[in-house]
Design an enzyme around this catalytic site. Structure first.
Site, mmCIF file in Angstrom:
data_model
loop_
_atom_site.group_PDB
_atom_site.id
_atom_site.type_symbol
_atom_site.label_atom_id
_atom_site.label_comp_id
_atom_site.label_asym_id
_atom_site.label_seq_id
_atom_site.Cartn_x
_atom_site.Cartn_y
_atom_site.Cartn_z
ATOM 1 N N GLY A 255 0.753 -1.251 0.000
ATOM 2 C CA GLY A 255 0.000 0.000 0.000
ATOM 3 C C GLY A 255 0.778 1.291 0.000
ATOM 4 N N ARG A 300 3.537 -1.658 -5.610
ATOM 5 C CA ARG A 300 3.800 -0.410 -6.313
ATOM 6 C C ARG A 300 5.098 0.282 -5.888
ATOM 7 N NH1 ARG A 300 -0.521 2.798 -8.027
ATOM 8 N NH2 ARG A 300 -1.743 1.730 -6.443
ATOM 9 N N CYS A 368 -8.991 3.985 -29.777
ATOM 10 C CA CYS A 368 -10.228 4.587 -30.280
ATOM 11 C C CYS A 368 -11.230 4.852 -29.172
ATOM 12 C CB CYS A 368 -10.805 3.706 -31.361
ATOM 13 S SG CYS A 368 -9.790 3.828 -32.819
ATOM 14 N N TYR A 397 1.758 -1.617 -12.245
ATOM 15 C CA TYR A 397 0.378 -1.706 -12.733
ATOM 16 C C TYR A 397 0.190 -1.100 -14.118
ATOM 17 C CZ TYR A 397 -0.453 -2.903 -7.847
ATOM 18 O OH TYR A 397 -0.409 -3.493 -6.599
HETATM 19 N N1 LLP Z 1 -1.283 -7.248 -0.922
HETATM 20 C C1 LLP Z 1 -2.547 -7.385 -1.336
HETATM 21 C C2 LLP Z 1 -3.388 -8.391 -0.716
HETATM 22 C C3 LLP Z 1 -3.052 -6.568 -2.374
HETATM 23 O O1 LLP Z 1 -4.303 -6.717 -2.761
HETATM 24 C C4 LLP Z 1 -2.204 -5.618 -2.980
HETATM 25 C C5 LLP Z 1 -2.683 -4.760 -4.064
HETATM 26 C C6 LLP Z 1 -0.871 -5.517 -2.516
HETATM 27 C C7 LLP Z 1 -0.449 -6.340 -1.482
HETATM 28 C C8 LLP Z 1 0.110 -4.531 -3.093
HETATM 29 O O2 LLP Z 1 -0.297 -3.221 -2.895
HETATM 30 P P1 LLP Z 1 0.651 -2.005 -3.339
HETATM 31 O O3 LLP Z 1 1.869 -2.015 -2.471
HETATM 32 O O4 LLP Z 1 0.980 -2.222 -4.760
HETATM 33 O O5 LLP Z 1 -0.191 -0.811 -3.133
HETATM 34 N N2 LLP Z 1 -4.251 -1.581 -10.074
HETATM 35 C C9 LLP Z 1 -4.281 -0.564 -9.044
HETATM 36 C C10 LLP Z 1 -3.733 -1.090 -7.736
HETATM 37 C C11 LLP Z 1 -4.470 -2.307 -7.231
HETATM 38 C C12 LLP Z 1 -3.841 -2.873 -5.980
HETATM 39 C C13 LLP Z 1 -4.409 -4.197 -5.664
HETATM 40 N N3 LLP Z 1 -3.858 -4.845 -4.522
HETATM 41 C C14 LLP Z 1 -3.498 0.649 -9.516
HETATM 42 O O6 LLP Z 1 -2.996 0.643 -10.633
HETATM 43 O O7 LLP Z 1 -3.422 1.640 -8.800
#
Ligand code: LLP
Length: 444
Positions: A255, A300, A368, A397
């Protein structure tokens, strides 16, 4: 603007500058040369930036005695990227058979892998067990039942965490929030007792060792992590008292936010780590618990700032007094984030310009749809057809969410490091685009 803070607080990769030709140079590679050599659109990942962020994570959490770092593969999963994280000592959070397969393809076993997801198929569950996955983060009652059944058939005791929704609101985009009560993910707090009863009394092939939560993505507040730890540990305390079972693992998910534009102001990984470790200290004392094994699974923040995308500018459309559109040779299929989440990006012209002559334009993709706008209203230095546009922070992503919309081929990905560049994902070919198409007999 760049290289002011920690990696996730920078817009640009480490070692980004203009070289003597006036071209953008990143990690010793002339970006215009990269575009020439590999063609555009192109995803580029800088290994040094990625490695620095991964090492900062390790260092920030090294104050805690028992940490397991996993990379949330969904942010960017390719065989070479997996290898890099594996070599850095990271495990993986996976959510599909495809992600597991990619790891196996890279020669990585599943001993440091957790399997997440709210609707894992029976085939995926069996595949993960057959390949000795470390643990499942079980999301719901259906999965508990099926997982137990499949583990039993295979004569295995499967280690699990329960994924819970801690009911924490964080201020991020509606679609990437996950920890609030009204979420498709995880057990609600009031369902945990029933789940544990089932595991204790019926599901003998499951071994519950921990709790897992993920509160959302692109988070800028440290306080939500403090609260998340508190909620997980208070649940562990409640479970200990009620069931005489002390769970010894917590997984806080991912997150941590990154800086896409100068309006974004995420904390550093050191601030997040200190908050988490402090909350564990306080609440293990308060609840009289052992210090748990701590899992974190960032996606991310580990890869975003290391990545950038290169495009070539083609057509332009000037609507006098309204807006000037500058079109690039990619767009919503290689980066769906602006059209899905109204995500904002920073970009600049990579090739040298004789003088500075910035104008406000809107960068449009070639797909498009009117909504295929990559960047609305950005100041670019006299953008001309043939110029190379470098869009920053596309490491997370983008590739993983890319599509073949309009039957446009997916770009290649290149890994750079200190003047060296290598293709790690080949550009898709027209043959590959139709390789799964079947022309049935009666249509011939
Ligand atoms: N752990 C779980 C259970 C998750 O669902 C996620 C992300 C993460 C870890 C990693 O989170 P991060 O560190 O990447 O924030 N497609 C969206 C983001 C969706 C995130 C889904 N889950 C975007 O492009 O912003």
């Amino acid at each position: 603007m760049s290289n002011q803070g920690f990696v996730n607080q920078n817009i640009k990769p480490l070692n980004t500058k203009r070289n003597e030709k006036g071209n953008l140079e990143i990690s010793g590679c002339d970006v215009v040369e990269l575009a020439k050599k590999y063609s555009t659109p192109l995803y580029v990942m800088d290994e040094a930036t990625l490695t620095k962020m991964a090492n900062d994570y390790k260092e920030a959490f090294s104050k805690y005695e028992n940490v397991k770092m996993t990379f949330a593969s969904k942010a960017l999963m390719t065989s070479s990227i997996a290898k890099i994280f594996h070599n850095l000592g990271f495990g993986f959070d996976v959510v599909s058979m495809g992600e597991i397969y990619t790891l196996l393809n890279s020669g990585i076993d599943l001993s440091k892998v957790s399997f997440n997801g709210n609707n894992k198929s029976l085939e995926e569950i069996a595949f993960a067990i057959d390949n000795n996955i470390d643990h499942f983060s079980v999301d719901n009652f259906y999965e508990l039942e099926k997982l137990n059944l499949i583990a039993k058939e295979k004569n295995k005791i499967q280690k699990i965490h329960l994924r819970i929704t801690p009911g924490i609101e964080c201020h991020t985009h509606e679609y990437i929030k996950t920890g609030q009560s009204d979420s498709k993910f995880g057990f609600d707090l009031n369902q945990i007792n029933d789940a544990i009863e089932l595991i204790k009394n019926e599901y003998k092939n499951l071994e519950l060792v921990g709790l897992h939560a993920h509160i959302g993505s692109q988070i800028f507040e440290t306080s939500v992590y403090f609260d998340e730890v508190k909620i997980l540990l208070s649940e562990i305390k409640r479970i200990k008292d009620k069931f005489n079972l002390e769970l010894n693992e917590i997984n806080l998910g991912g997150g941590l936010g990154v800086t896409y534009t100068k309006e974004d102001n995420p904390p550093s990984v050191y601030e997040i780590a200190d908050t988490i470790i402090n909350s564990i200290e306080i609440h293990t004392k308060e609840f009289n618990l052992k210090k748990p094994v701590l899992y974190i699974e960032p996606g991310r923040s580990l890869v975003c700032s290391a990545g950038f995308s290169l495009y070539t500018i083609g057509s332009q459309k000037n609507i006098e007094g309204v807006r000037k559109y500058v079109a690039i040779d990619g767009g919503m299929a290689d980066n769906p984030r602006p059209s899905m989440y109204q995500a904002k990006y920073f970009a600049e012209i990579a090739n040298a310009k004789e003088k500075d002559d910035f104008e406000k334009v809107t960068v449009a993709g070639k797909f498009c749809e009117s909504g295929d706008i990559l960047i609305k209203d950005i100041e670019l230095n006299s953008p001309k057809s043939g110029d190379i546009l470098c869009v920053y922070d596309t490491g997370a992503y983008c590739y993983s969410m890319s599509s073949n919309y309009n039957n446009i081929l997916k770009p290649a990905m290149v890994l750079i490091n200190n003047g060296v560049s290598d293709v790690i994902v080949k550009r898709q070919t027209l043959e590959q685009l139709v390789q799964n198409d079947v022309i049935i007999d009666r249509l011939k």
